[in-house]
Design a protein around this motif. Structure first.
Motif, mmCIF file in Angstrom:
data_model
loop_
_atom_site.group_PDB
_atom_site.id
_atom_site.type_symbol
_atom_site.label_atom_id
_atom_site.label_comp_id
_atom_site.label_asym_id
_atom_site.label_seq_id
_atom_site.Cartn_x
_atom_site.Cartn_y
_atom_site.Cartn_z
ATOM 1 N N ARG A 162 -8.498 -11.029 51.375
ATOM 2 C CA ARG A 162 -7.971 -10.366 52.569
ATOM 3 C C ARG A 162 -8.522 -11.032 53.829
ATOM 4 O O ARG A 162 -9.723 -11.268 53.952
ATOM 5 N N ILE A 163 -7.635 -11.308 54.773
ATOM 6 C CA ILE A 163 -8.038 -11.963 56.014
ATOM 7 C C ILE A 163 -8.776 -10.995 56.926
ATOM 8 O O ILE A 163 -9.712 -11.379 57.633
ATOM 9 N N ASP A 164 -8.409 -9.715 56.897
ATOM 10 C CA ASP A 164 -9.045 -8.756 57.815
ATOM 11 C C ASP A 164 -10.512 -8.510 57.473
ATOM 12 O O ASP A 164 -11.294 -8.091 58.334
ATOM 13 N N LEU A 165 -10.935 -8.793 56.235
ATOM 14 C CA LEU A 165 -12.346 -8.645 55.858
ATOM 15 C C LEU A 165 -13.147 -9.926 56.055
ATOM 16 O O LEU A 165 -14.368 -9.916 55.913
ATOM 17 N N ALA A 166 -12.465 -11.017 56.386
ATOM 18 C CA ALA A 166 -13.154 -12.293 56.586
ATOM 19 C C ALA A 166 -13.909 -12.274 57.910
ATOM 20 O O ALA A 166 -13.561 -11.561 58.845
ATOM 21 N N GLY A 198 -16.689 -13.413 53.943
ATOM 22 C CA GLY A 198 -17.260 -12.229 54.575
ATOM 23 C C GLY A 198 -17.443 -11.067 53.634
ATOM 24 O O GLY A 198 -18.137 -11.153 52.626
ATOM 25 N N ALA A 199 -16.809 -9.938 53.932
ATOM 26 C CA ALA A 199 -17.004 -8.710 53.170
ATOM 27 C C ALA A 199 -16.074 -8.599 51.972
ATOM 28 O O ALA A 199 -16.040 -7.560 51.316
ATOM 29 N N ASN A 200 -15.302 -9.627 51.658
ATOM 30 C CA ASN A 200 -14.460 -9.603 50.466
ATOM 31 C C ASN A 200 -15.354 -9.565 49.239
ATOM 32 O O ASN A 200 -16.233 -10.406 49.075
ATOM 33 N N GLU A 201 -15.149 -8.587 48.384
ATOM 34 C CA GLU A 201 -15.975 -8.459 47.189
ATOM 35 C C GLU A 201 -15.370 -9.162 45.988
ATOM 36 O O GLU A 201 -15.934 -9.144 44.917
#
Length: 154
Positions: free
Chosen positions: A79-83, A47-50
């Protein structure tokens, strides 16, 4: 002429404090971090993990706590919260994949579709056609011929 032997790859020796990312040993990582494989098992994509936020050290480096892990077996933690949840394929995408798999699973001689891919490059047809026996019924897909029913394997 004998083959030249490859030189063994050596890991660079970097002090643990000089590493760019924090490192955690096996099963000591904090909550909220996971590797790509763990995210996949949870049904998530990065996802949004850079990029990775930490490194999961390999088992060999657990015996050397003062050195940074630079082995190719190390894992990068995200990070799981950004997935985000994995995207589900559309029916058209599934149908295109099924057509591609049907080409690999169908014998051109007997036109039977199998549950496994056939050695079409080497033999050119299925093993029962090669050796002259009937395939077992659990290896052959029962292909409904009417055109009004879809023929998706998945």
């Amino acid at each position: 002429m004998p083959r030249a032997q490859k030189k063994p790859r050596r890991a660079a020796s970097v002090l643990r404090g000089a590493a760019a990312l924090p490192e955690y040993d096996h099963r000591t990582m904090p909550e909220g971090l996971a590797t790509r494989r763990q995210l996949r098992d949870m049904g998530l994509s990065p996802g949004a993990n850079e990029g990775p936020v930490a490194i999961l050290r390999c088992k060999l480096c657990a015996t050397r706590p003062h050195r940074s892990c630079t082995h190719p077996t190390r894992g990068f933690l995200l990070r799981i919260d950004l997935a985000r949840p994995k995207r589900t394929p559309t029916l058209a995408q599934e149908e295109a994949l099924d057509r591609a798999m049907a080409k690999r699973q169908t014998c051109p001689k007997c036109e039977r579709r199998y549950y496994h891919c056939l050695p079409l490059r080497t033999l050119g047809h299925c093993d029962p056609c090669e050796r002259g026996y009937q395939p077992s019924p659990d290896t052959v897909m029962h292909d409904p011929r009417p055109a009004d029913r879809h023929r998706l394997a998945a």
